[in-house]
Design an enzyme around this catalytic site. Structure first.
Site, short mmCIF file in Angstrom:
data_model
loop_
_atom_site.label_atom_id
_atom_site.label_comp_id
_atom_site.label_asym_id
_atom_site.label_seq_id
_atom_site.Cartn_x
_atom_site.Cartn_y
_atom_site.Cartn_z
N ASP A 1 0.80 -1.22 0.00
CA ASP A 1 0.00 0.00 0.00
C ASP A 1 0.84 1.27 0.00
OD1 ASP A 1 -2.21 -1.68 0.14
OD2 ASP A 1 -2.16 -1.70 2.32
N LYS B 1 1.80 2.13 -5.04
CA LYS B 1 2.34 1.57 -6.29
C LYS B 1 1.39 1.82 -7.46
CE LYS B 1 2.42 -2.50 -4.36
NZ LYS B 1 2.09 -2.15 -2.98
N GLY C 1 -4.66 -4.31 -3.66
CA GLY C 1 -5.64 -3.25 -3.93
C GLY C 1 -4.84 -2.03 -4.32
N HIS C 2 -4.88 -1.68 -5.58
CA HIS C 2 -4.09 -0.54 -6.07
C HIS C 2 -5.04 0.59 -6.45
CE1 HIS C 2 -0.88 -3.75 -7.28
NE2 HIS C 2 -0.92 -3.53 -5.99
N GLN D 1 1.91 -6.30 -3.43
CA GLN D 1 2.39 -6.41 -2.06
C GLN D 1 3.73 -5.66 -1.96
OE1 GLN D 1 1.22 -9.68 -3.53
NE2 GLN D 1 -0.67 -8.70 -2.95
P1 GDP Z 1 -0.75 0.27 -3.50
O1 GDP Z 1 -1.36 -0.99 -3.03
O2 GDP Z 1 0.71 0.34 -3.25
O3 GDP Z 1 -1.11 0.61 -4.91
O4 GDP Z 1 -1.37 1.41 -2.57
P2 GDP Z 1 -2.92 1.59 -2.21
O5 GDP Z 1 -3.61 2.12 -3.39
O6 GDP Z 1 -3.46 0.37 -1.57
O7 GDP Z 1 -2.83 2.66 -1.04
C1 GDP Z 1 -2.23 3.90 -1.23
C2 GDP Z 1 -3.27 4.96 -0.90
O8 GDP Z 1 -2.61 6.22 -0.80
C3 GDP Z 1 -4.32 5.14 -1.99
O9 GDP Z 1 -5.52 5.54 -1.38
C4 GDP Z 1 -3.75 6.26 -2.84
O10 GDP Z 1 -4.74 7.01 -3.51
C5 GDP Z 1 -3.10 7.12 -1.79
N1 GDP Z 1 -1.93 7.88 -2.22
C6 GDP Z 1 -0.96 7.53 -3.10
N2 GDP Z 1 -0.02 8.50 -3.15
C7 GDP Z 1 -0.41 9.47 -2.31
C8 GDP Z 1 0.16 10.73 -1.90
O11 GDP Z 1 1.24 11.12 -2.32
N3 GDP Z 1 -0.54 11.46 -0.98
C9 GDP Z 1 -1.73 11.04 -0.47
N4 GDP Z 1 -2.33 11.82 0.41
N5 GDP Z 1 -2.28 9.87 -0.82
C10 GDP Z 1 -1.62 9.09 -1.72
P1 IMO Z 2 -0.95 -4.27 -2.25
O1 IMO Z 2 -0.54 -4.85 -3.59
C1 IMO Z 2 -0.98 -4.63 2.07
C2 IMO Z 2 -0.95 -8.70 3.66
C3 IMO Z 2 -2.18 -9.17 4.42
C4 IMO Z 2 -1.51 -10.11 5.43
C5 IMO Z 2 -0.43 -10.78 4.59
C6 IMO Z 2 -0.81 -12.12 3.98
O2 IMO Z 2 -2.21 -3.52 -2.27
O3 IMO Z 2 0.21 -3.53 -1.64
P2 IMO Z 2 -2.41 -12.78 1.98
O4 IMO Z 2 -3.86 -12.54 1.75
O5 IMO Z 2 -1.52 -12.21 0.93
O6 IMO Z 2 -2.09 -14.21 2.24
O7 IMO Z 2 -2.09 -12.02 3.36
O8 IMO Z 2 -0.14 -9.86 3.54
N1 IMO Z 2 -1.21 -8.21 2.31
C7 IMO Z 2 -1.17 -6.92 1.98
N2 IMO Z 2 -0.99 -5.81 2.73
N3 IMO Z 2 -1.13 -4.52 0.74
C8 IMO Z 2 -1.26 -5.62 -0.03
O9 IMO Z 2 -1.26 -5.58 -1.38
C9 IMO Z 2 -1.36 -6.88 0.59
N4 IMO Z 2 -1.54 -8.14 0.13
C10 IMO Z 2 -1.43 -8.93 1.19
O10 IMO Z 2 -2.82 -8.11 5.07
O11 IMO Z 2 -0.89 -9.39 6.44
MG MG Z 3 -2.86 -1.65 -1.78
#
Ligand code: GDP
Ligand code: IMO
Ligand code: MG
Length: 436
Positions: free
Chosen positions: A13, A16, A40-41, A223
């Site tokens: 998270d 990416k 979840g991206h 991840q």
């Molecule tokens: P990912 O799994 O690495 O793609 O990250 P996620 O999408 O799960 O979580 C990142 C969260 O931070 C999302 O809600 C993005 O919209 C938000 N985000 C990404 N870059 C920034 C930033 O520079 N500032 C803020 N405030 N939010 C950001």
């Molecule tokens: P993105 O791509 C954050 C975490 C789960 C748990 C561990 C194992 O959005 O960064 P799993 O279901 O993979 O067997 O769970 O990994 N986990 C993540 N945490 N972002 C993710 O994906 C994750 N995918 C798995 O919360 O701790």
């Molecule tokens: Mg994510």
């Protein structure tokens, strides 16, 4: 033509999705190499908010070919739902393809993920319960079902019969639950196959041909490093190898095809799920601010993310393993609310300083592992509209300089908001060399 890998450096998270969407603008391909719909991206573009789970984060650009690679595990139901959702809001998904070697997440994988977590009780991993671990277990155990098994329905029939018989033994005899119906699964999955079949390709040849034609390719990780099955905080990890090293096995290319390794890290740290987190913030007020301002809730499960200070010892370790030559720091804007900002610069075990990131971080409390910190004064200034590094407040630049010096690495890009255009390109020459 450079091929670039984008990888998360913390516990997931990091943003990416936003960074891949941004950096893929001039690319021809975005390819996912591992993970499944545990990801979840999130991508925000003007009033639209997309959450991608299996589909590569290049999909918002209509001409980019997005490939779900052989190393990914695919729940076809979840993929179809995601495709339909994108189509319903006007995103063209005609360039989304699925590798025929990818393994399929089946209903028994979801159940077993849940049952194993229940069995582990207070030692549970806190998985996303998307069946990811059990799907990869079957792949390694050589009883997995691959996308190509649907090509001949007799093959699918035989494989499902055999594996379901085995899984139902586990479900009924060990976990004392009701068995799953062969007929229902068989019929349901044939329907999914019919919907997805036009998208199924031999991605190995597709990608090698793309290299021959000098196409620009981004390999998108899911991840992140500290969730890596080999080098993460085992056993509190995911079931795939998340690092740049697994791109080659995940898509079927040799290591010398890869050029740049872009690592994405938040300006602080979060973790969703259980496991060690040495820089976790115990002061609930500060953690609350980060969670609220950074909207730190899981994109897949909506669980509140645990929040902590940036952990430079683990970040340096992640950069080392992934060969990072372009570092992206996201969510710097979120720290603007804080008066004091801490940065973890190392760990101690029972007061003794550790030189390296430890391999056995299984139980932080029992091992008495603590993080040591350096403190910075906050900048108390909204930075989300700043696009030029020189215009950042001095205290903010001090924070960034400290990160660069500790890591001995130049920061390529700083993200200061959720929107595609809320960024500061810090190292312009490297950025344009890689991405123009
Ligand atoms: P990912 O799994 O690495 O793609 O990250 P996620 O999408 O799960 O979580 C990142 C969260 O931070 C999302 O809600 C993005 O919209 C938000 N985000 C990404 N870059 C920034 C930033 O520079 N500032 C803020 N405030 N939010 C950001
Ligand atoms: P993105 O791509 C954050 C975490 C789960 C748990 C561990 C194992 O959005 O960064 P799993 O279901 O993979 O067997 O769970 O990994 N986990 C993540 N945490 N972002 C993710 O994906 C994750 N995918 C798995 O919360 O701790
Ligand atoms: Mg994510």
């Amino acid at each position: 033509m450079p091929s670039n890998v984008i990888v998360g450096l913390q516990w997931g998270d990091e943003g990416k999705g936003k960074i891949t969407d941004l950096l893929s603008e001039n690319s021809d391909y975005v390819v996912r190499y591992q993970g499944g719909n545990n990801s979840g991206h999130s991508i925000h573009i003007k009033n639209h908010h997309f959450i991608l789970h299996l589909i590569p984060s290049g999909v918002i650009h209509p001409l980019i070919k997005c490939i779900i690679g052989p190393g990914v595990v695919v729940d076809p139901k979840s993929l179809i739902k995601e495709l339909n959702k994108l189509e319903s809001i006007g995103i063209n998904t005609s360039q989304v393809f699925l590798a025929k070697r990818a393994h399929v997440t089946m209903p028994y994988h979801y159940l077993l993920d849940q049952y194993i977590e229940e069995y582990l009780g207070d030692k549970s991993i806190g998985t996303t319960r998307r069946g990811i671990g059990p799907t990869y277990e079957d792949k390694i155990g050589r009883i997995g079902i691959r996308i190509l098994d649907f090509f001949n329905l007799k093959t699918f029939y035989k494989k499902l019969k055999q594996v379901l018989h085995y899984k139902n033994q586990i479900i009924t005899k060990i976990y004392k639950r009701d068995p799953l119906s062969f007929k229902l699964i068989y019929e349901e999955y044939i329907e999914y196959y019919k919907v997805l079949s036009p998208r199924i390709i031999d991605s190995v040849y597709e990608i090698h041909n793309a290299f021959k034609k000098r196409k620009k390719i981004i390999f998108e990780g899911a991840q992140a490093m500290l969730l890596d099955i080999n080098y993460g905080t085992y056993p509190y990890v995911t079931t795939s190898s998340t690092s740049t090293g697994s791109v080659c096995s995940g898509v079927g290319i040799p290591p010398n095809y890869l050029n740049n390794f872009i690592g994405v890290a938040k300006a602080y740290c979060t973790r969703v799920g259980h496991g060690p987190f040495p820089t976790e913030i115990q002061d609930t007020k500060i953690a609350h601010v980060l969670r609220k301002v950074g909207y730190e809730y899981g994109s897949t499960t909506n669980r509140a993310r645990r929040c902590g200070w940036l952990d430079l010892l683990s970040l340096k370790y992640s950069c080392m393993i992934n060969g990072i030559n372009g570092l992206v720091i996201t969510k710097l804007d979120v720290l603007s609310e804080l008066d004091i900002i801490k940065v973890g610069v190392g760990y101690t075990i029972n007061g003794k300083k550790l030189k390296n990131f430890p391999a056995d971080l299984e139980n932080v409390e029992e091992q008495n592992i603590e993080s040591t910190y350096v403190e910075f004064t906050g900048w108390n200034h909204n930075i989300s509209d700043i696009s030029d590094y020189d215009n950042l407040p001095t205290n903010c630049k001090k924070y960034i300089n400290f990160i660069e010096q500790y890591l001995n690495l130049n920061i390529l890009l700083i993200s200061v908001g959720t929107e595609r255009n809320q960024n500061i390109i810090k190292n312009k020459s490297l950025f344009f060399k890689i991405f123009s």
